[in-house]
Enzyme design. Sequence first.
Site, mmCIF file in Angstrom:
data_model
loop_
_atom_site.group_PDB
_atom_site.id
_atom_site.type_symbol
_atom_site.label_atom_id
_atom_site.label_comp_id
_atom_site.label_asym_id
_atom_site.label_seq_id
_atom_site.Cartn_x
_atom_site.Cartn_y
_atom_site.Cartn_z
ATOM 1 N N ASN A 35 -10.232 -0.156 -1.059
ATOM 2 C CA ASN A 35 -8.779 -0.198 -0.878
ATOM 3 C C ASN A 35 -8.153 -0.824 -2.117
ATOM 4 O O ASN A 35 -8.268 -2.026 -2.343
ATOM 5 C CB ASN A 35 -8.439 -1.018 0.374
ATOM 6 C CG ASN A 35 -6.955 -1.086 0.664
ATOM 7 O OD1 ASN A 35 -6.122 -0.812 -0.198
ATOM 8 N ND2 ASN A 35 -6.604 -1.481 1.879
ATOM 9 N N HIS B 201 -3.108 6.890 1.950
ATOM 10 C CA HIS B 201 -3.536 5.598 1.428
ATOM 11 C C HIS B 201 -4.999 5.387 1.788
ATOM 12 O O HIS B 201 -5.402 5.547 2.944
ATOM 13 C CB HIS B 201 -2.679 4.469 2.002
ATOM 14 C CG HIS B 201 -3.254 3.110 1.769
ATOM 15 N ND1 HIS B 201 -3.685 2.692 0.526
ATOM 16 C CD2 HIS B 201 -3.520 2.083 2.635
ATOM 17 C CE1 HIS B 201 -4.158 1.464 0.626
ATOM 18 N NE2 HIS B 201 -4.080 1.082 1.886
ATOM 19 N N CYS C 161 0.810 -1.227 0.000
ATOM 20 C CA CYS C 161 0.000 0.000 0.000
ATOM 21 C C CYS C 161 0.838 1.269 0.000
ATOM 22 O O CYS C 161 0.325 2.351 -0.312
ATOM 23 C CB CYS C 161 -0.941 -0.006 1.194
ATOM 24 S SG CYS C 161 -1.967 -1.480 1.299
#
Length: 312
Positions: free
Chosen positions: A268, A238, A113
């Site tokens: 995500n 993120h 990530c």
Amino acid sequence: MNGSRIVAVGHYQPARILTNEDLAGMVDTSDEWITSRVGIRTRHIAGPDEPVDELAAHAAAKALAAAGLTPADIDLVLVATSTAVDRSPNMAARVAARLGMPSPAAMDINVVCAGFTHALATADHAVRAGGATRALVIGADKMSDVTDWTDRTTCVLVGDGAGAAVVEASGEQGIGPVLWGSVPEMGHAVRIEGQPARFAQEGQSVYRWATTKLPAIARGACERAGYAPEDLAAVVLHQANLRIIEPLAQKLGAVNAVVARDVTESGNTSAASIPIAFSKLVEQGRISSGDPVLLFGFGGNLSYGGQVVRCP
């Protein structure tokens, strides 16, 4: 030239949209359960005929078009991804082939990530050192390929997509110094492991780490670039979970900044989340050219990395 800058950005997401109501028909969950815990309402899911490099190439083509450049103008391609199926050719080489680039250096970077901010820092270093003239930096992940769609704790989180930035030499510092690192002993908290590979995480451990340890690190990234948090025009964290993004942004103290909340519609998307969210802010006109923007990635390994950039 003693600096580098982002001259253009672009993003791409698959056409298929998976809603919370759709997921409620697949696992024991509900729209209320998902939105109250992670803030996600929809996510884009790629089909079996849409590999990671195709997502990446679409985003890259948009960034190149926005920059007024051709693929031949690029001599370094960096793809941040953790969902490549094959070891070789890597995603960067496949993207270069799809776009018809003649002879770029082509490397993948797997920092999950935090991958895009690591790749952006690597491009900045290469350009400033004279190792490249123009770099294409891409974050691309197909999280649906590594998801257990019977596990309601993880399948509600993920989405697919890609975002890209074109970086070139500049007389000014358009990409600030990176602040990056990791917590190796906590690497087990976010995993993509096994055969077949599956995404898993220790949600509470990640939440506590992100909301207690990361605000000071994010402020440190601002300090390295010579900015106070209140100077920022935007904060692009993120896009993991709205319950992480909002308290982290608040503790950072960026009181005048637009805070990206693309997680609500994209889920995500791992390494793709920051460039997708950043590209959307630019596309929507919510930030202006030259505005200082904090990009800050965190997650798997547990790794983190961030820098202040000037909006293209």
